[in-house]
Design a protein around this motif. Structure first.
Motif, mmCIF file in Angstrom:
data_model
loop_
_atom_site.group_PDB
_atom_site.id
_atom_site.type_symbol
_atom_site.label_atom_id
_atom_site.label_comp_id
_atom_site.label_asym_id
_atom_site.label_seq_id
_atom_site.Cartn_x
_atom_site.Cartn_y
_atom_site.Cartn_z
ATOM 1 N N GLN A 129 -9.185 18.258 -6.199
ATOM 2 C CA GLN A 129 -10.316 19.154 -5.949
ATOM 3 C C GLN A 129 -9.799 20.521 -5.532
ATOM 4 O OE1 GLN A 129 -12.991 18.422 -2.453
ATOM 5 N NE2 GLN A 129 -14.539 18.161 -4.038
ATOM 6 N N LEU A 130 -10.082 21.530 -6.339
ATOM 7 C CA LEU A 130 -9.697 22.910 -6.062
ATOM 8 C C LEU A 130 -10.972 23.741 -5.972
ATOM 9 C CD1 LEU A 130 -7.474 25.167 -5.918
ATOM 10 C CD2 LEU A 130 -7.780 25.411 -8.390
ATOM 11 N N THR A 131 -11.206 24.354 -4.799
ATOM 12 C CA THR A 131 -12.463 25.042 -4.540
ATOM 13 C C THR A 131 -12.209 26.506 -4.218
ATOM 14 O OG1 THR A 131 -13.354 22.991 -3.617
ATOM 15 C CG2 THR A 131 -14.568 25.021 -3.156
ATOM 16 N N ALA A 132 -12.933 27.401 -4.886
ATOM 17 C CA ALA A 132 -12.816 28.832 -4.605
ATOM 18 C C ALA A 132 -13.276 29.122 -3.191
ATOM 19 C CB ALA A 132 -13.645 29.628 -5.602
ATOM 20 N N ASP A 133 -12.505 29.921 -2.472
ATOM 21 C CA ASP A 133 -12.827 30.289 -1.097
ATOM 22 C C ASP A 133 -13.288 31.741 -1.056
ATOM 23 O OD1 ASP A 133 -13.104 30.172 1.639
ATOM 24 O OD2 ASP A 133 -10.974 30.467 2.073
ATOM 25 N N GLU A 134 -14.305 32.019 -1.873
ATOM 26 C CA GLU A 134 -14.812 33.374 -1.970
ATOM 27 C C GLU A 134 -16.335 33.348 -2.069
ATOM 28 O OE1 GLU A 134 -12.842 35.112 -5.318
ATOM 29 O OE2 GLU A 134 -11.060 35.615 -4.151
ATOM 30 N N GLN A 135 -16.968 34.258 -1.384
ATOM 31 C CA GLN A 135 -18.425 34.299 -1.373
ATOM 32 C C GLN A 135 -18.966 34.632 -2.757
ATOM 33 O OE1 GLN A 135 -19.981 36.973 1.551
ATOM 34 N NE2 GLN A 135 -22.091 36.255 1.341
ATOM 35 N N GLY A 136 -19.971 33.880 -3.183
ATOM 36 C CA GLY A 136 -20.602 34.126 -4.471
ATOM 37 C C GLY A 136 -19.892 33.499 -5.647
ATOM 38 N N ASP A 173 -8.824 33.280 -4.026
ATOM 39 C CA ASP A 173 -8.369 32.484 -2.894
ATOM 40 C C ASP A 173 -9.016 31.110 -3.036
ATOM 41 O OD1 ASP A 173 -7.276 34.861 -2.096
ATOM 42 O OD2 ASP A 173 -8.763 35.266 -0.543
ATOM 43 N N ALA A 174 -8.310 30.059 -2.638
ATOM 44 C CA ALA A 174 -8.836 28.713 -2.874
ATOM 45 C C ALA A 174 -8.277 27.717 -1.871
ATOM 46 C CB ALA A 174 -8.508 28.255 -4.291
ATOM 47 N N ASN A 175 -8.985 26.591 -1.749
ATOM 48 C CA ASN A 175 -8.530 25.443 -0.976
ATOM 49 C C ASN A 175 -8.326 24.268 -1.926
ATOM 50 O OD1 ASN A 175 -8.807 26.758 1.593
ATOM 51 N ND2 ASN A 175 -11.025 26.485 1.404
ATOM 52 N N LEU A 200 0.815 -1.214 0.000
ATOM 53 C CA LEU A 200 0.000 0.000 0.000
ATOM 54 C C LEU A 200 0.849 1.264 0.000
ATOM 55 C CD1 LEU A 200 -2.858 1.325 0.357
ATOM 56 C CD2 LEU A 200 -2.434 1.190 2.831
ATOM 57 N N TYR A 201 0.448 2.207 -0.834
ATOM 58 C CA TYR A 201 0.956 3.571 -0.767
ATOM 59 C C TYR A 201 -0.236 4.508 -0.701
ATOM 60 C CZ TYR A 201 2.917 8.079 -2.115
ATOM 61 O OH TYR A 201 3.284 9.408 -2.141
ATOM 62 N N ALA A 202 -0.200 5.466 0.221
ATOM 63 C CA ALA A 202 -1.292 6.431 0.356
ATOM 64 C C ALA A 202 -0.710 7.798 0.680
ATOM 65 C CB ALA A 202 -2.266 6.001 1.444
ATOM 66 N N ALA A 203 -1.272 8.829 0.076
ATOM 67 C CA ALA A 203 -0.798 10.194 0.311
ATOM 68 C C ALA A 203 -1.965 11.165 0.192
ATOM 69 C CB ALA A 203 0.301 10.567 -0.682
ATOM 70 N N VAL A 204 -1.979 12.147 1.086
ATOM 71 C CA VAL A 204 -2.969 13.226 1.057
ATOM 72 C C VAL A 204 -2.226 14.549 1.167
ATOM 73 C CG1 VAL A 204 -4.957 14.289 2.170
ATOM 74 C CG2 VAL A 204 -4.761 11.795 2.096
ATOM 75 N N VAL A 205 -2.540 15.482 0.281
ATOM 76 C CA VAL A 205 -1.980 16.832 0.315
ATOM 77 C C VAL A 205 -3.141 17.815 0.380
ATOM 78 C CG1 VAL A 205 -0.705 18.591 -0.961
ATOM 79 C CG2 VAL A 205 0.105 16.223 -0.960
ATOM 80 N N ALA A 206 -3.074 18.734 1.337
ATOM 81 C CA ALA A 206 -4.081 19.790 1.467
ATOM 82 C C ALA A 206 -3.380 21.139 1.412
ATOM 83 C CB ALA A 206 -4.849 19.646 2.769
ATOM 84 N N SER A 207 -4.023 22.108 0.779
ATOM 85 C CA SER A 207 -3.414 23.428 0.656
ATOM 86 C C SER A 207 -4.455 24.523 0.827
ATOM 87 C CB SER A 207 -2.729 23.582 -0.701
ATOM 88 O OG SER A 207 -3.677 23.561 -1.754
ATOM 89 N N GLU A 208 -3.958 25.689 1.216
ATOM 90 C CA GLU A 208 -4.780 26.896 1.303
ATOM 91 C C GLU A 208 -4.000 28.016 0.631
ATOM 92 O OE1 GLU A 208 -6.166 29.873 4.825
ATOM 93 O OE2 GLU A 208 -6.775 27.767 5.038
ATOM 94 N N THR A 209 -4.606 28.676 -0.359
ATOM 95 C CA THR A 209 -3.892 29.690 -1.131
ATOM 96 C C THR A 209 -4.672 30.997 -1.177
ATOM 97 O OG1 THR A 209 -4.911 29.010 -3.233
ATOM 98 C CG2 THR A 209 -2.845 27.927 -2.595
ATOM 99 N N GLU A 210 -3.917 32.081 -1.338
ATOM 100 C CA GLU A 210 -4.498 33.409 -1.543
ATOM 101 C C GLU A 210 -3.831 34.054 -2.756
ATOM 102 O OE1 GLU A 210 -4.140 35.769 1.961
ATOM 103 O OE2 GLU A 210 -5.461 34.486 3.170
ATOM 104 N N ASN A 211 -4.644 34.581 -3.666
ATOM 105 C CA ASN A 211 -4.152 35.251 -4.873
ATOM 106 C C ASN A 211 -3.213 34.353 -5.680
ATOM 107 O OD1 ASN A 211 -5.404 37.803 -4.067
ATOM 108 N ND2 ASN A 211 -3.731 37.958 -2.574
ATOM 109 N N HIS A 212 -3.492 33.055 -5.675
ATOM 110 C CA HIS A 212 -2.581 32.074 -6.267
ATOM 111 C C HIS A 212 -3.182 31.373 -7.486
ATOM 112 C CE1 HIS A 212 0.891 29.360 -6.085
ATOM 113 N NE2 HIS A 212 0.066 28.334 -6.224
ATOM 114 N N GLU A 213 -4.474 31.123 -7.464
ATOM 115 C CA GLU A 213 -5.151 30.384 -8.531
ATOM 116 C C GLU A 213 -6.089 31.307 -9.310
ATOM 117 O OE1 GLU A 213 -4.378 27.463 -9.327
ATOM 118 O OE2 GLU A 213 -3.656 26.382 -7.559
#
Length: 395
Positions: free
Chosen positions: A330-337, A306-308, A284-297
């Motif tokens: 999965q890249l999700t916008a972290d902005e209202q609307g 801004d995105a997660n 088994l190999y398993a990996a999880v990467v999580a990120s939080e960005t501002e003005n990056h994507e």
């Protein structure tokens, strides 16, 4: 001697983690060595409206080392991307594992080029275009054969991550060292690059017929200034590793229609990972990467957001050398609307004919949502699922 953490990070940076590295020793004497390594990766890709053979990030690299005095050694590396299918393909899969338009003059292009010196106790210092300090954190999920590495931020805005130092950092100065089970990295990037967004994304419009999330180009320019990064990875018992990294770049956004409109902002990225096992090994190999960005994507309208980000990969190699894999980006916008979410899932199977030759198939199930809430299929009239079948030879 380097500890296991440093060796693992080096293997990731080489981009050969899916196989046993088997660099060819071309020359060696009492002071100098020259090794050649890389891989050839050929793909058949098929989706709604296209069907083509493509190169899958094939590359060749040359690594030089020279022994110095007092335990120091010098090193240099040059790596080139090689389009092995043809010289004028309209569809390629870039070195970052994503589908993108290609050009005739892209037959050979620079991926890495740096020089440095190192010591077993004092660590290594390197200068040039090299894997970024924060890429040590995001690399564990950048190991699929055809897809992936699009959500964590390593290759933001359709680039190789060179401008902000998060992928293949350009004009970067970097320090790496290991202290027992702890690996640390620090980086400064001294650069001044201007990118015209309207030109950069011109060929990514839906009418170009290129699969992927199309961008609507804005008439703006982005000037990238210096960036700074730090990261650390700690090896725990039971082959578990945890890592954390931070990258900040200064950018200036200018309206081409009204050059007086200038916005100075910080492009920031925080990333963390947890991994188990070693890719390519049995089991088994398993990996999880999580990120939080501002003005990056950017979202599909060309707006800087801004995105997660979330990337996860699970593989299992059986004793009969068959490997199964599953992944999510999965890249999700972290902005209202803003409903923008680039999301897809990958299922795949591979067979290791040997430790250095593998045949495989991967299927990408797309579930992207645009900023206005429409799905990719509703907005474009086609689905964005893609099948890739290929073979990879590592040397």
């Amino acid at each position: 001697m380097q500890n296991t953490t440093a060796v693992a990070v080096t293997a990731i940076a080489l981009g050969l983690t899916s196989f046993t590295s088997s660099a060819l020793e071309i020359y060696k004497d009492k002071e100098n060595t020259l090794n050649v390594s890389g891989f050839f990766n050929i793909l058949y890709v098929s989706g709604d409206g296209f069907d083509e053979m493509s190169d899958g990030a094939s590359r060749v690299n040359f690594e030089f080392t020279r022994q110095l005095n007092d335990g120091w050694s010098a090193f240099a590396k040059a790596e080139w991307a090689v389009n092995t299918v043809n010289s004028n393909s309209n569809l390629t899969i870039s070195g970052d594992g994503r589908l993108a338009p290609g050009a005739a003059d892209d037959t050979i292009s620079t991926r890495l080029g740096y020089v440095g010196f190192k010591h077993d106790t004092y660590g290594s210092f390197s200068f040039g275009k090299q894997w970024g300090t924060i890429y040590h954190i995001t690399a564990p999920t950048d190991m699929l054969n055809a897809f992936g590495a699009e959500a964590a931020g390593s290759f933001n805005r359709g680039t190789d991550g060179g401008y902000t130092g998060v992928g293949r950092a350009e004009q970067a100065m970097q320090y790496n060292n290991s202290f027992g089970n702890l690996f640390v990295s620090a980086q400064m990037q001294a650069t001044q690059n201007e990118v015209d967004i309207s030109e950069e994304f011109l060929n990514s419009l839906p009418e170009a017929g290129i699969p992927g999330t199309p961008f609507v180009p804005k008439d703006i320019s982005i000037t990238y200034d210096n960036s700074y990064a730090v990261s650390a990875i700690y090896s725990l018992p039971m082959d578990i590793k945890i890592g954390l990294g931070y990258n900040v770049a200064n950018i200036e956004v200018t309206s081409n229609e009204n050059p007086a409109l200038v916005d100075d902002v910080e492009d920031t990225m925080i990333a963390a990972h947890i991994t188990y096992g070693s890719i390519g090994n049995y089991g088994l190999y398993a990996a999880v990467v999580a990120s939080e960005t501002e003005n990056h994507e950017m979202d599909n309208t060309g707006e800087i957001i801004d995105a997660n980000g979330l990337e996860a990969v699970v593989t299992y190699r059986f004793d009969n050398n068959i490997e199964l894999l599953a992944a999510v980006n999965q890249l999700t916008a972290d902005e209202q609307g803003n409903d923008y979410e680039m999301a897809y899932y990958v299922a795949g199977v591979g067979y290791y004919w040997s430790d250095n030759f593998k045949v495989f198939a991967e299927y990408k199930f797309d579930d992207t949502t645009y900023a206005d809430g429409q799905s990719f299929e509703d907005a474009n009239g086609v689905n964005n699922d893609v099948l890739a079948i290929g073979a990879r030879y590592v040397f």
